[in-house]
Design a protein around this motif. Structure first.
Motif, mmCIF file in Angstrom:
data_model
loop_
_atom_site.group_PDB
_atom_site.id
_atom_site.type_symbol
_atom_site.label_atom_id
_atom_site.label_comp_id
_atom_site.label_asym_id
_atom_site.label_seq_id
_atom_site.Cartn_x
_atom_site.Cartn_y
_atom_site.Cartn_z
ATOM 1 N N THR A 1 0.828 -1.203 0.000
ATOM 2 C CA THR A 1 0.000 0.000 0.000
ATOM 3 C C THR A 1 0.865 1.257 0.000
ATOM 4 O O THR A 1 0.562 2.249 -0.679
ATOM 5 N N VAL A 2 1.970 1.225 0.740
ATOM 6 C CA VAL A 2 2.900 2.350 0.742
ATOM 7 C C VAL A 2 3.512 2.539 -0.645
ATOM 8 O O VAL A 2 3.653 3.663 -1.137
ATOM 9 N N VAL A 3 3.884 1.438 -1.297
ATOM 10 C CA VAL A 3 4.412 1.510 -2.661
ATOM 11 C C VAL A 3 3.400 2.192 -3.575
ATOM 12 O O VAL A 3 3.752 3.080 -4.366
ATOM 13 N N MET A 4 2.155 1.759 -3.488
ATOM 14 C CA MET A 4 1.115 2.354 -4.327
ATOM 15 C C MET A 4 0.939 3.839 -4.025
ATOM 16 O O MET A 4 0.811 4.665 -4.930
ATOM 17 N N ALA A 5 0.978 4.211 -2.741
ATOM 18 C CA ALA A 5 0.821 5.617 -2.363
ATOM 19 C C ALA A 5 1.990 6.460 -2.858
ATOM 20 O O ALA A 5 1.815 7.630 -3.231
ATOM 21 N N ALA A 6 3.189 5.876 -2.885
ATOM 22 C CA ALA A 6 4.383 6.616 -3.318
ATOM 23 C C ALA A 6 4.453 6.780 -4.822
ATOM 24 O O ALA A 6 5.288 7.552 -5.323
ATOM 25 N N ASP A 7 3.585 6.117 -5.566
ATOM 26 C CA ASP A 7 3.601 6.229 -7.029
ATOM 27 C C ASP A 7 3.348 7.662 -7.494
ATOM 28 O O ASP A 7 3.743 8.049 -8.601
ATOM 29 N N ILE A 8 2.724 8.474 -6.641
ATOM 30 C CA ILE A 8 2.492 9.872 -6.995
ATOM 31 C C ILE A 8 3.811 10.593 -7.251
ATOM 32 O O ILE A 8 3.887 11.529 -8.057
ATOM 33 N N LEU A 9 4.888 10.154 -6.591
ATOM 34 C CA LEU A 9 6.195 10.767 -6.821
ATOM 35 C C LEU A 9 6.698 10.468 -8.227
ATOM 36 O O LEU A 9 7.293 11.326 -8.884
ATOM 37 N N ASP A 10 6.483 9.226 -8.694
ATOM 38 C CA ASP A 10 6.897 8.908 -10.061
ATOM 39 C C ASP A 10 6.104 9.725 -11.070
ATOM 40 O O ASP A 10 6.624 10.093 -12.131
#
Length: 358
Positions: free
Chosen positions: A245-254
């Motif tokens: 879930t953290v990985v998915m949330a951090a996708d905004i940075l990409d």
């Protein structure tokens, strides 16, 4: 590598480069649709240079290395969002989330069941009443896809009460976990929703863009087509771990890095994502698209033919060229397919039809 050995490269036309070897124009357009959520928005967003992106990568890595029990998704989401908007006050955001959770708990009966908690949270968020100042949280029909990257920020959702399929499920999960609900994120093609487990252990889908209503798998597959291979491999419709879930949330940075042309940083973050979430196809597509843009930047825009590439640069060219196709192939092997109709067009049509009712 000899000069007379051909290297796959774009042919040139009067209107620009032709489709590249092993990477069709159709795919590139699809990938641009994928990253488009981060390509528009306010110029007030953080101008993320190499130093800042390195710090972001370090911070995200630290988040992912925490034991699951120590992960506070609310704090993590706010911390990631602050990398997008430095004006975000993390402490104030945490205080607001805690206050909201306390208000939901105050509405619960003694010894509440999981269904009691679910209904209390649904009411608190999506039904107008004094508990939310008669301002329920709604799907943002003006920007349902979060094209303005700020609309994916939790603080934007909290202030405007208008969200999308990133901000809406994450707030529901954050508050749900604070009141003891067994809820976590799940994904479908270009979509995030909630998985809820009741007191009997039965797992349900909740669609937070529609009042957190129960949603059957068959309905979701009709709305968001996905292959049998994708379901069998587990890239869609599975409850995510906290790390995933953290990985998915951090996708905004990409998405931000794509907008700013920081392709190396985009690849580094996607590679970190795959270390903790090996089946995250969005990260694979980020790497493929970033390799395409780097190849365009460093080679296609500079050299008329592959044999014009200096010998000392050819290894890098081949690395980029191979990375484009190999990462797409990995996604396809897990069941990902390029959508026949872009999901954003379908979702926008749905939002336009719903506007009069809202």
């Amino acid at each position: 590598m000899s000069h007379d050995k051909e290297i796959p490269f774009a042919s040139r036309t009067k209107t620009g480069p032709a489709p590249f070897h092993r990477f069709s124009l159709k795919l590139w357009l699809a990938l641009w649709a994928f990253i488009a959520l981060g390509m528009s928005g306010s110029p007030a967003l953080a101008a993320t240079g190499k130093q800042a992106s390195d710090a972001n990568l370090k911070a995200v890595r630290a988040m992912l290395e925490q034991p699951d029990k120590q992960m506070d998704l609310g704090k993590i989401k706010l911390t990631i969002d602050r990398m997008i908007d430095p004006g975000i006050d993390i402490a104030d955001g945490i205080k607001q989330l805690d206050a909201m959770a306390a208000e939901v708990r105050a509405r619960l009966p003694a010894n509440p069941s999981s269904r009691d908690k679910l209904e209390a949270l649904r009411t608190y968020l999506y039904q107008a009443g004094p508990w939310n100042d008669n301002r329920p949280f709604r799907y943002d029909l003006d920007d349902p896809l979060g094209r303005d990257i700020r609309n994916k920020l939790l603080t934007t959702y909290l202030s405007t009460r208008k969200g999308n399929c990133v901000s809406m499920p994450l707030l529901f999960i954050i508050l749900g976990q604070k009141i003891g609900l067994d809820v976590i994120a799940s994904t479908a093609p270009e979509h995030v929703f909630v998985k809820y487990r009741d007191d009997t252990g039965t797992l349900y889908n909740l669609e937070t863009t529609s009042g957190a209503g129960f949603t059957r798998d068959v309905w979701m597959r009709k709305q968001l087509p996905m292959t049998d291979e994708a379901l069998a491999s587990g890239i869609y419709m599975q409850p995510l771990s906290k790390k995933e879930t953290v990985v998915m949330a951090a996708d905004i940075l990409d998405a931000l890095y794509a907008r700013q042309g920081l392709e190396e940083q985009r690849i580094a973050l996607a590679e970190l994502a795959l270390k903790h979430y090996p089946k995250y196809v969005d990260a694979m597509l980020h790497i493929s698209a970033a390799n395409w843009r780097l190849r365009e930047r460093h080679f296609v825009s500079k050299y008329p033919t592959p044999n014009d590439i200096p010998m000392q640069e050819r290894a890098y060219f081949v690395q980029l060229d191979q990375g484009i196709g190999s990462w797409r192939a990995k996604a396809e092997a897990l069941g990902w397919r390029e959508p026949d109709q872009p999901a954003d067009a379908s979702n926008q049509q749905t939002a336009d039809r719903a506007k009069p009712a809202q």
